[in-house]
Design an enzyme around this catalytic site. Structure first.
Site, PDB file in Angstrom:
ATOM      1  CE1 TYR A 162      -7.236  -4.597  16.517  1.00  0.00           C
ATOM      2  CE2 TYR A 162      -5.577  -4.092  14.876  1.00  0.00           C
ATOM      3  CZ  TYR A 162      -6.696  -3.727  15.586  1.00  0.00           C
ATOM      4  OH  TYR A 162      -7.260  -2.487  15.376  1.00  0.00           O
ATOM      5  CB  CYS A 163      -3.890  -3.914  19.064  1.00  0.00           C
ATOM      6  SG  CYS A 163      -3.854  -2.495  20.170  1.00  0.00           S
ATOM      7  CG  MET A 164      -2.183  -5.529  24.953  1.00  0.00           C
ATOM      8  SD  MET A 164      -3.422  -5.551  26.252  1.00  0.00           S
ATOM      9  CE  MET A 164      -3.201  -3.977  27.015  1.00  0.00           C
ATOM     10  CB  ALA A 166       0.479  -7.702  17.684  1.00  0.00           C
ATOM     11  CG  LEU A 186      -2.577  -7.535  11.904  1.00  0.00           C
ATOM     12  CD1 LEU A 186      -4.011  -8.004  12.096  1.00  0.00           C
ATOM     13  CD2 LEU A 186      -2.450  -6.858  10.561  1.00  0.00           C
TER      14      LEU A 186
END
Lengths: 372, 192
Positions: A162-164, A166, A186
């Site tokens: 998720y985010c960083m 990901a 994500l």
């Protein structure tokens, strides 16, 4: 708290009944109610009770100075054979993925039959300031992947970030693809040339060397200041008005306090990671250009050929949706899917919307690509 | 002596020019002899230089802060100018009116400030301000280093070198460990 009386006090100047025939609440009553609610709001913030987060049952499989690897107790006796390793970001804390029972990303995956692990990053100290992405990806994440594979006598796992997290999952997959069966991302930060967000603007203009050389790590106070510039009125101020209006709704208040706890629980980011994040990824856009280096190895996204599911939030004001969506065009995977949802960055993972719309579709995609 | 130019009195002179004149004046003190019997003045010269840098950086911080607050105030004023001049559109006679006005007010402020925060000029200003604070911290460190040395204590730079070396060693150990794991797994496969 002093309440400033609004105009058109009904005792001296009644509301215009012709124009507002259905007005049933007088301004005086509204003032009185507001005053009571503000008192409750003040007492709540002066003396908040313990806020429970991250309550899904789990055990700590491995713990080091830098992270904990959590294994959540499977709901089913025989979960889906290919486990999921969730890689959270280095910004804020991972319990956003397990914020509360009815909005827990982790719990939903468990109820869909998956075996779920999570890397919970520990806040770095000044001793950790030279830890960089090479260490996070090729040491910490790799150790966790190897541990899960060895424990379960598996060949491969599903990597899910998720985010960083990901972005780091993408970097890891490029270098260690033989251990990964599926990649689910994500809101990853990929192509920052398309980033028109406030964060992107600050990132592109920041003299990060000067700041990190003097401070060591990126301190939480500066990170919070940057985040407070994102939607400062609609989210920064308006949410407190909404809280006051719903102060008698215990469920609403508890949900609100959980999100508040998470929003302000900001650990530092190691100096070297922050430098790479800003200079290599935001300013020079090296990841999208396939020129980013971890140690001596180049991250070449075109080398990714395993199944990819990229989930993007169209109303994301932290990570540019177009920048995230670029991942699908940069990989070589033939099984390559982009899902876009009309929600925000945090709403994508910790809302009723994500429970009803995002997770079922993600689970369905993953089910057909996992060993049973 | 430097002309006594007050930045506030004569704001037509660019800030950078004022700083330059100030630095030129102080350069005279750096030309004090530093060798042989005058070697003791080297320390004094360093102290003077650090103090001068401190004065310059606090001036820069004040300048950038002032620009920052000007931008914020200007944006706030521009946002308020967008509000309707009279209350005919938002009569505030019911709770719904209040909510509607609040939503409009916050939306207007949000739009104005988001435009400001998304502008390159503001991003550069914030970077300059944060950079100035970082330099201030660095100068304080330079001032305290001689005192740490006299107390036989390591400075931040000394510890930084150690930390960097330790992290490099950890990476080498990691790479060696992984190479050994690969060799051992290959040996196991051959043995089977």
């Amino acid at each position: 708290m002093k309440i400033i009386k609004l105009q058109n006090n009904t005792t001296t100047n009644p509301p215009n009944k012709e124009k507002y025939p259905n007005v049933s609440i007088s301004i005086d009553k509204y003032n009185h109610d507001l005053s009571e609610k503000l008192d409750k709001f003040t007492k709540l913030y002066q003396n908040p009770k313990d806020i429970d987060v991250g309550s899904t049952e789990h055990q700590i499989v491995k713990e080091t100075n830098n992270y904990r690897l959590l294994h959540y107790k499977p709901i089913f006796k025989r979960p889906i054979k290919t486990p999921i390793l969730v890689v959270y970001a280095l910004i804020n804390r991972s319990y956003i993925l397990d914020l509360q029972g009815d909005k827990s990303w982790i719990k939903n995956l468990l109820f869909q039959g998956y075996d779920v692990y999570l890397i919970d990053w520990k806040p770095p100290t000044l001793n950790d300031k030279y830890i960089n992405f090479d260490d996070y990806v090729n040491d910490f994440i790799d150790d966790c992947v190897n541990l899960i594979i060895n424990q379960g006598s598996l060949d491969k796992i599903t990597l899910h970030g998720y985010c960083m997290g990901a972005t780091m999952s993408v970097m890891y997959t490029t270098l260690h693809q033989r251990k990964i069966k599926n990649l689910v991302t994500l809101a990853p930060v990929i192509d920052t040339s398309k980033d028109l967000t406030v964060i992107g603007n600050f990132g592109r203009t920041l003299d990060v060397d000067k700041i990190i050389n003097s401070l060591g790590n990126m301190p939480p106070q500066l990170l919070r200041t940057c985040f407070s510039a994102l939607k400062p009125f609609k989210q920064g101020m308006n949410k407190y008005f909404t809280l006051v209006e719903h102060i008698d709704d215990k469920k609403f208040v508890q949900n609100f306090l959980r999100i508040e706890k998470w929003l302000y629980d900001v650990p530092p980011i190691t100096g070297e990671v922050f430098k790479q994040w800003i200079k290599d990824i935001y300013q020079d856009n090296l990841l999208a250009k396939n020129q980013l280096k971890l140690g001596s190895k180049v991250i070449d996204l075109s080398k990714i050929y395993i199944p990819l599911l990229n989930i993007v939030a169209d109303e994301d004001h932290l990570v540019s949706p177009e920048g995230s969506a670029a991942l699908n065009k940069l990989v070589s995977s033939s099984d390559n899917r982009l899902m876009r949802f009309p929600t925000g960055h945090v709403g994508l993972i910790a809302s009723s919307y994500s429970q009803l719309n995002v997770l079922p579709r993600m689970g369905k995609w993953l089910f057909s690509r996992s060993d049973k | 002596m430097i002309d006594s130019v007050s930045f506030q009195e004569n704001s037509n002179i660019p800030f950078e020019d004022v700083l330059e004149k100030y630095q030129e004046f102080w350069k005279k003190f750096y030309n004090i002899p530093k060798f042989s019997p005058f070697s003791l003045t080297e320390e004094t010269s360093n102290v003077v230089q650090n103090l001068q840098e401190l004065v310059i950086i606090t001036s820069k911080i004040q300048y950038f802060n002032s620009n920052y607050l000007t931008q914020i105030n200007k944006t706030y004023s521009e946002a308020l100018d967008k509000l309707p001049p009279n209350k005919s559109e938002y009569p505030l006679q019911s709770e719904q009116d209040i909510k509607k006005y609040r939503s409009f007010l916050l939306g207007t402020l949000e739009e104005s400030f988001t435009n400001l925060f998304q502008s390159r000029e503001f991003g550069t200003l914030v970077s300059d301000l944060m950079g100035a604070y970082s330099e201030y911290s660095k100068i304080l460190k330079n001032i305290s280093n001689p005192y740490l040395a006299s107390l036989n204590l390591s400075s931040k730079d000394d510890i930084d070198v150690l930390l960097k070396d330790v992290q490099e060693l950890k990476r080498e150990v990691r790479d060696l460990r992984k190479s050994i794991d690969i060799i051992m797994s290959e040996d196991n496969q051959v043995a089977k």
